[in-house]
Design an enzyme around this catalytic site. Sequence first.
Site, PDB file in Angstrom:
ATOM      1  N   CYS A 138     -23.835 -19.798 -56.952  1.00  0.00           N
ATOM      2  CA  CYS A 138     -22.499 -19.206 -57.081  1.00  0.00           C
ATOM      3  C   CYS A 138     -22.138 -18.360 -55.867  1.00  0.00           C
ATOM      4  CB  CYS A 138     -22.466 -18.340 -58.344  1.00  0.00           C
ATOM      5  SG  CYS A 138     -20.889 -17.534 -58.634  1.00  0.00           S
ATOM      6  N   CYS A 140     -22.988 -14.199 -62.298  1.00  0.00           N
ATOM      7  CA  CYS A 140     -21.803 -13.933 -61.493  1.00  0.00           C
ATOM      8  C   CYS A 140     -20.571 -13.788 -62.379  1.00  0.00           C
ATOM      9  CB  CYS A 140     -21.608 -15.062 -60.491  1.00  0.00           C
ATOM     10  SG  CYS A 140     -20.226 -14.807 -59.384  1.00  0.00           S
TER      11      CYS A 140
END
Length: 368
Positions: A222, A101
């Site tokens: 995430c 991410c």
Amino acid sequence: MQVVRHVVCAMSGGVDSAVSALLLRRRGYQVTGVFMNNWDVVDEHGMCSAEKDCEDAYRVCQKLDIPFHQVSYVKEYWHEVFSYFLNEYEKGRTPNPDVLCNKHIKFNHFLNYAIDNLGADAIATGHYARTSHEDEDIFQNQYLKSSQTLFRNRFEIRNNVKLLQAADFFKDQTFFLSQISQCALRKTLFPLGGLTKDFVKKIAAEAGFHHVLKRKESMGICFIGERNFEKFILEYLEPQPGNFVSIEDGKILGTHKGWFLFTLGQRARIGGLRDPWFVVDKDVATGDIFVAPCTDHPALFRDLLRTDRMHWIAEEPPAELVNNKMMDCHFRFQHQMALVPCVLTLNQDGTVWATLVKPIRALTPGQV
């Protein structure tokens, strides 16, 4: 007259990004806050807290009297992070979505948006990390997109930025930043790098950020959050039943719903067995998960790691490794794991082997 630098700060709705924006304002920068929406809440039937997070981030920006923007990377997150995440699990590996991410969303799409759309001189995040450059060096750095080749142009002169550990070793997040590019690092400020978490909370309290101080520390995947992993992953991957097999005698001890639900070193809760057994290996072809009867079984330990092509933050391997093909360094494959001495060996195809000074438990494919 001194130029006022424009810094775009990633706002998560939490205390770290709130204090980061506050500190940037105190340094005299023009600050803009941006909240990234990277997960489609409709998919999760309202379970995701993105809307509340966005509201909290907006309230911080209001209190600081700075502009607030919201940007969606739902499509990019799905294609560049979550799809890879699922594919890795199907292959029997255990990926780290936070690392991905940061690489693809925060320090690529968000960085480009901040500079190209908002005219930022630099970006900032609430990560606990430091770099080798001072703020003014970051502002002076040119914004150069990453090279697609293994080695950069030898005639290109650049003062590379090093990624350094935070002052708060317990909160240090450099592990999660280990895949970001040199071009991103050259344009990023980490306002919290020299602070402890306790001090950050004190700053937030004094600034009146009580709504973010009440929030729980973010955990889990995430942008997706903390939830029942098995239930969540089975929404996207079909069950693949298989057997738990003893590593010692090959005896079948029980069944499971899919090898992707387990990672190396994890306790395997096997129906009908009172004593704990732990995952030591997986065979994707047969669906078998091999388990050992104790947490420190020899089969759980490894001292050799073979990588795919390495990501070097400086964009090329260290000179010592290139010249000698070997180099002493330190290694970790999990956040907050103690650094372990190892020897790197550079192969002709760009892959690297890491030989550890002593075996470590549950060295997990996909984690590095």
